[in-house]
Structure formats: C-alpha cells, structure tokens
Design a protein around this motif. Structure first.
Motif, PDB file in Angstrom:
ATOM      1  N   LEU A  94     -16.504  40.490  20.370  1.00 42.48           N
ATOM      2  CA  LEU A  94     -17.005  39.818  19.171  1.00 42.48           C
ATOM      3  C   LEU A  94     -16.425  38.412  19.066  1.00 42.48           C
ATOM      4  N   LYS A  95     -15.139  38.281  19.280  1.00 42.07           N
ATOM      5  CA  LYS A  95     -14.486  36.958  19.219  1.00 42.07           C
ATOM      6  C   LYS A  95     -15.028  36.014  20.280  1.00 42.07           C
ATOM      7  N   ASN A  96     -15.389  36.550  21.441  1.00 38.83           N
ATOM      8  CA  ASN A  96     -15.905  35.729  22.542  1.00 38.83           C
ATOM      9  C   ASN A  96     -17.411  35.502  22.443  1.00 38.83           C
ATOM     10  N   ASN A  97     -18.023  35.915  21.311  1.00 39.42           N
ATOM     11  CA  ASN A  97     -19.465  35.781  21.085  1.00 39.42           C
ATOM     12  C   ASN A  97     -20.295  36.488  22.155  1.00 39.42           C
ATOM     13  N   GLU A  98     -19.751  37.549  22.717  1.00 40.59           N
ATOM     14  CA  GLU A  98     -20.500  38.350  23.679  1.00 40.59           C
ATOM     15  C   GLU A  98     -21.398  39.363  22.971  1.00 40.59           C
ATOM     16  N   VAL A  99     -21.073  39.679  21.719  1.00 40.22           N
ATOM     17  CA  VAL A  99     -21.887  40.552  20.870  1.00 40.22           C
ATOM     18  C   VAL A  99     -21.987  39.902  19.495  1.00 40.22           C
ATOM     19  N   GLN A 100     -22.996  40.300  18.732  1.00 41.43           N
ATOM     20  CA  GLN A 100     -23.213  39.701  17.409  1.00 41.43           C
ATOM     21  C   GLN A 100     -22.498  40.462  16.293  1.00 41.43           C
ATOM     22  N   LYS A 101     -22.406  41.789  16.438  1.00 38.19           N
ATOM     23  CA  LYS A 101     -21.732  42.596  15.424  1.00 38.19           C
ATOM     24  C   LYS A 101     -21.271  43.900  16.032  1.00 38.19           C
ATOM     25  N   LEU A 102     -20.338  44.547  15.334  1.00 35.95           N
ATOM     26  CA  LEU A 102     -19.836  45.848  15.760  1.00 35.95           C
ATOM     27  C   LEU A 102     -20.384  46.897  14.811  1.00 35.95           C
ATOM     28  N   PHE A 103     -20.825  48.023  15.334  1.00 29.06           N
ATOM     29  CA  PHE A 103     -21.390  49.076  14.481  1.00 29.06           C
ATOM     30  C   PHE A 103     -20.342  50.025  14.038  1.00 29.06           C
TER      31      PHE A 103
END
Length: 103
Positions: A94-103
């Motif tokens: 998430l911090k590295n902008n590899e994903v948009q959100k965590l479920f």
C-alpha cells in the motif's frame, strides 16, 4: 555458530536470544550457513525505524511466496508469523502504491 553470529554483529545486525536458539537449531541440521540469508531480506521498517526481516527459513519462503503470487495460503502453528508477515507485506504494498486499498 559463535563465529557466524559475531560476523552478523560486526555487520551491524542485532542478535536476540531467539536468534541464538534458532542458530543452534540450524547448526544441528547443518544449515547454519543459511542464517545470513535471513538478514539480507529487508521487508519493511516499523514506525520507530526497526527493520522487519524474516526470522526463520520458513518465514523467508513465505515472504518469497507473497512476492511471487497474488494468493498465498499460509499453514502452520500459531505464533509463527503468518498473519504478521502478511499484514506487513500488505501495508508495504500500500505504501509503495502497488495496491489501492487493503480489504
């Protein structure tokens, strides 16, 4: 074993009691040379700057599986770091902008 741990200390690594016990176990199975591999993987840092790295060869394999695959099933006894490493890995993504959100 002591020589191996001293080498890690000279490299600036912090050795805990748990590391000593794990090193003994690795030495019994003739795998002490693999302990240095654990300190080469830097997963993330805590909010106070402490480095998070795999503590066992099993955690190393689990972390590498998380990096290679979209879905990973971790099976093992309680307290082995499955959830902790998965959460750290997810927050880092998430911090590295590899994903948009965590479920």
């Amino acid at each position: 074993m002591i020589r191996t741990l001293l080498t890690l200390v000279k490299q600036g690594k912090t050795i805990s009691q748990r590391d000593i016990i794990y090193s003994l176990n690795l030495a019994k199975h003739h795998q002490l040379d693999k302990i240095d591999e654990l300190y080469q993987i830097k997963i993330a840092r805590t909010s106070n700057g402490k480095l998070i790295y795999p503590k066992t060869l099993g955690q190393k394999e689990y972390y590498q599986a998380l990096k290679r695959n979209d879905v990973v099933f971790g099976i093992g006894p309680a307290g082995t770091g499955k959830t902790y490493l998965a959460v750290v890995f997810a927050v880092q993504a998430l911090k590295n902008n590899e994903v948009q959100k965590l479920f």
